[in-house]
Design an enzyme around this catalytic site. Structure first.
Site, PDB file in Angstrom:
ATOM      1  CG  ASP A 172     -12.375  -2.309  -0.354  1.00  0.00           C
ATOM      2  OD1 ASP A 172     -11.931  -3.411  -0.716  1.00  0.00           O
ATOM      3  OD2 ASP A 172     -11.953  -1.224  -0.793  1.00  0.00           O
ATOM      4  CG  ASP A 180      -1.912  -1.117   1.240  1.00  0.00           C
ATOM      5  OD1 ASP A 180      -1.999  -1.842   0.230  1.00  0.00           O
ATOM      6  OD2 ASP A 180      -2.617  -1.271   2.249  1.00  0.00           O
TER       7      ASP A 180
END
Length: 244
Positions: free
Chosen positions: A129, A8
């Site tokens: 998500d 990330d």
């Protein structure tokens, strides 16, 4: 099944967030490209990259770094975060990305998502998500008011054949995974899904292996960075469970 170590990117560095909270950031490497090379050296064949700056701003912020990763390694790279235009997808495809993940746009701009899947087909992956069964968007900061399974059905109807499903409540927490959640999503999707969120050890990969027909791949981040799971054992476990 295959392992996708996660990188990330926030502020040009490799980080992990706890439960998707930008206020709970741990920096693991100042150079994401070097981190990608390390994963490749350890036996990874896939890499999951999220442009966290892009996810928050709604436009790509780390394309140059992603291009560096692609130039430095032979990894198959899956990229998400701030991808909301056909031009961005084209640039990533030209750079050599193996898969492009669309997230917020699935809810915020369905016309774009439909145009993208028509043009790019299997290059694309739906990224859903969820927290408490509700889809989260805009870098996990907002609830979309859409049930996760409802959106999964919709993207399947659009023609998506790959899906990353992230359990936000478990992501970055190393609390262990919930195999049943991924089985439900795979059933709704009609294809195996990529599991993300909560992998704490090789045992979690083994548990997903018990429902391997529902699992395409497994994303792991913090567990790898903090030594609870090695890339080597994760890759081996994915391969073993797939062959069983």
């Amino acid at each position: 099944m295959y392992l996708l170590p996660a990188i990330d990117i926030l502020g040009g560095k490799a980080v992990r967030l706890a439960k998707g909270d930008y206020a709970q950031v741990t920096v693991y490497n100042d150079d994401p490209a070097q981190q990608a090379q390390t994963f490749a050296d350890q036996g990874a064949t896939w890499l999951h990259v999220v442009d966290l700056d892009g996810a928050r701003s709604g436009k790509p912020e780390n394309l140059a770094m992603i291009e560096r990763i692609l130039a430095r390694t032979s990894l198959k790279v899956e990229v998400g975060g701030g991808i909301r235009s056909l031009d961005t997808i084209a640039r990533l495809a030209d750079a050599g990305v193996s898969r492009v993940v669309l997230g917020t746009s699935l809810v915020a701009d369905p016309a774009f998502a439909e145009a993208a899947i028509m043009q790019y087909g299997e290059l694309l992956c739906a990224g859903i998500d969820a927290k408490g069964g509700e889809v989260a968007v805009a870098g996990w900061r907002e609830g979309a008011g859409v049930a996760a399974e409802e959106l999964v059905h919709h993207v399947a109807e659009l023609g998506f054949q790959h899906l990353v499903y992230t359990d936000i409540a478990r992501d970055g927490m190393q609390t262990g995974i919930d195999p049943a959640a991924y089985v439900r999503m795979a059933e709704a999707f009609g294809h195996p899904v990529i599991a993300s969120g909560g992998v704490a050890s090789v045992r979690d990969i083994e548990r997903l292996g018990e429902v391997a027909a529902s699992i395409e791949g497994v994303i792991a981040g913090r567990a790898i960075y903090e030594g609870a799971l090695s890339v080597e054992e994760g890759v081996a476990a994915c391969r073993l469970e797939w062959l069983c």
